[in-house]
Design a protein around this motif. Structure first.
Motif, PDB file in Angstrom:
ATOM      1  N   LYS A 109      27.517  11.572 -27.652  1.00 46.82           N
ATOM      2  CA  LYS A 109      27.698  12.757 -26.822  1.00 46.82           C
ATOM      3  C   LYS A 109      26.913  13.910 -27.419  1.00 46.82           C
ATOM      4  O   LYS A 109      26.901  14.099 -28.636  1.00 46.82           O
ATOM      5  N   ASP A 110      26.243  14.669 -26.539  1.00 47.52           N
ATOM      6  CA  ASP A 110      25.515  15.851 -27.000  1.00 47.52           C
ATOM      7  C   ASP A 110      26.468  16.818 -27.678  1.00 47.52           C
ATOM      8  O   ASP A 110      27.622  16.953 -27.277  1.00 47.52           O
ATOM      9  N   GLY A 111      25.971  17.476 -28.699  1.00 52.22           N
ATOM     10  CA  GLY A 111      26.776  18.481 -29.376  1.00 52.22           C
ATOM     11  C   GLY A 111      27.671  17.946 -30.475  1.00 52.22           C
ATOM     12  O   GLY A 111      28.288  18.717 -31.197  1.00 52.22           O
ATOM     13  N   THR A 112      27.742  16.614 -30.623  1.00 49.20           N
ATOM     14  CA  THR A 112      28.566  16.063 -31.697  1.00 49.20           C
ATOM     15  C   THR A 112      27.824  16.221 -33.020  1.00 49.20           C
ATOM     16  O   THR A 112      26.596  16.358 -33.052  1.00 49.20           O
ATOM     17  N   GLU A 113      28.572  16.187 -34.103  1.00 57.42           N
ATOM     18  CA  GLU A 113      27.969  16.295 -35.431  1.00 57.42           C
ATOM     19  C   GLU A 113      26.948  15.180 -35.649  1.00 57.42           C
ATOM     20  O   GLU A 113      25.871  15.402 -36.212  1.00 57.42           O
ATOM     21  N   GLU A 114      27.261  13.995 -35.175  1.00 58.80           N
ATOM     22  CA  GLU A 114      26.367  12.855 -35.333  1.00 58.80           C
ATOM     23  C   GLU A 114      25.051  13.072 -34.594  1.00 58.80           C
ATOM     24  O   GLU A 114      23.976  12.809 -35.127  1.00 58.80           O
ATOM     25  N   ALA A 115      25.129  13.551 -33.335  1.00 65.99           N
ATOM     26  CA  ALA A 115      23.923  13.804 -32.542  1.00 65.99           C
ATOM     27  C   ALA A 115      23.079  14.907 -33.189  1.00 65.99           C
ATOM     28  O   ALA A 115      21.848  14.829 -33.210  1.00 65.99           O
TER      29      ALA A 115
END
Length: 122
Positions: A29-35
């Motif tokens: 998902k956009d905006g996640t720490e991973e992204a």
């Protein structure tokens, strides 16, 4: 401007590396720490195109970020580990990325990812 064959080799690998990172990022998902972590790595790798020597590549923050990302893949609690564990084909993508990293690392005299964690070419 004349680029050495080594630099041209690295520039040919860049789209494959960025493509692998995009595969991972597309499944998050956009905006996640991973992204965001993957986007930061992609931004750093894009700056490698400005490198004009093996020494520039070796000293580039992109290579150290790329190595840290790969080192953290096996640790489930890290951002990189979460990315790999939560995406379809994440482990296969990570192993391909490790192979690309090793090709550049070998050229520049950087530490490499151990062979068992690398996708072998067919």
């Amino acid at each position: 401007l004349h680029l050495s064959q080594e630099i041209q080799f690295v520039l040919k690998l860049s789209p494959m590396i960025l493509g692998g990172l995009n595969e991972l990022k597309e499944q998050l998902k956009d905006g996640t720490e991973e992204a965001e972590t993957i986007q930061e790595l992609q931004n750093s790798l894009n700056k490698m195109e400005e490198c004009t020597s093996k020494d520039d590549i070796k000293k580039s923050p992109a290579m150290s970020k790329f190595r840290r990302f790969l080192d953290n893949v096996e640790k489930a609690e890290t951002t990189a580990g979460k990315v790999i564990k939560t995406t379809k084909d994440g482990i296969d993508i990570a192993r391909r990325l490790a192979g690309h990293y090793n090709q550049i690392a070998q050229l520049c005299g950087l530490p490499q990812v151990p062979e068992p964690f690398v996708k072998r070419k067919k």
